[in-house]
Design an enzyme around this catalytic site. Structure first.
Site, short mmCIF file in Angstrom:
data_model
loop_
_atom_site.label_atom_id
_atom_site.label_comp_id
_atom_site.label_asym_id
_atom_site.label_seq_id
_atom_site.Cartn_x
_atom_site.Cartn_y
_atom_site.Cartn_z
CG LEU A 102 -4.01 -3.28 -0.45
CD1 LEU A 102 -3.97 -3.65 1.01
CD2 LEU A 102 -5.43 -3.37 -1.00
CG ASN A 116 0.54 -10.18 3.90
OD1 ASN A 116 -0.30 -10.88 3.36
ND2 ASN A 116 1.81 -10.20 3.55
CG HIS A 118 6.44 -12.73 3.45
ND1 HIS A 118 6.14 -12.49 2.12
CD2 HIS A 118 7.75 -13.07 3.49
CE1 HIS A 118 7.22 -12.69 1.39
NE2 HIS A 118 8.22 -13.04 2.20
N GLY A 157 5.26 -0.01 1.65
CA GLY A 157 6.35 -0.83 1.12
C GLY A 157 6.01 -2.30 1.15
CG ASP A 159 6.66 -8.80 1.83
OD1 ASP A 159 5.46 -8.98 2.06
OD2 ASP A 159 7.27 -9.36 0.89
#
Length: 204
Positions: A102, A116, A118, A157, A159
């Site tokens: 993004l 998000n 993960h 960055g 994650d």
């Protein structure tokens, strides 16, 4: 299932997804059941042929295909994504298997309100090249005894955003990528829903 957007919660959710959108689907179901005080209001995908785009059409969720095909300049694509989110009055954004980086405009506009999930216990097994089954394969190769999922804020960055919540699952003897994936994935939806409920309480 068809969405009735007038009967759901005040926080308006946007989804960014590239493939199946399992988290977007779980969150949407939670909204329709009254388990999450939010309204799914927009799906953006960079993949016009993705299953998540078909799903959004079937349930009546507004959807847009925004990709480098139409916006070869990354800055123009970034601006188009922000414009679409603002046009649909999106309060918070969920990344559901979105496989593109993004831009600064999007990250700035939704800082602290973009989440998000993960499939590992970050900071372990995160970063460039660590996604999907590659994460589970790495966990198994390292003989880890515990894995899980992490909901984190999305920042520049990969994650690296602030961890919001984590789930933990045992890595069992004889596990394969498929069996470990299934157990971790089963925790991802509930984990994201809980994180979004806390966000909804803060922004509405």
């Amino acid at each position: 299932m068809r969405l009735d957007l007038m009967q759901l919660g005040l926080m308006r959710l946007g989804f960014l997804s590239s493939h199946g959108g399992s988290t977007a689907r779980a969150v949407t179901v939670a909204c329709t059941r009254g388990e999450l005080a939010a309204t799914p209001a927009l799906l953006i995908s960079n993949n016009s042929a993705s299953p998540v785009m078909q799903w959004a059409g079937e349930i009546g969720l507004p959807r847009l295909h925004l990709s480098r095909a139409a916006y070869p300049d990354p800055d123009e694509l970034d601006a188009a994504i922000v414009a679409a989110l603002r046009a649909h009055q999106i309060d918070a954004v969920v990344l559901s298997g979105y496989m593109k980086a993004l831009g600064t405009r999007t990250l700035t506009a939704y800082r602290g309100r973009m989440l998000n999930v993960h499939p590992s216990l970050l900071p372990l097994y995160g970063g460039r090249g660590m996604y999907g089954d590659l994460v589970h394969a790495a966990v198994l190769a390292a003989d880890e005894t515990v894995s899980g999922a992490t909901v984190h804020q999305v920042e520049a960055g990969i994650d690296e955003g602030t961890v919001v919540a984590q789930s933990r699952v045992a890595v069992l003897p004889g596990d394969t990528v498929a069996t470990l994936r299934a157990r971790v994935q089963a925790t991802e939806g509930p984990l994201m829903i809980a994180a979004l409920q806390k966000l909804a309480e803060a922004v509405t």
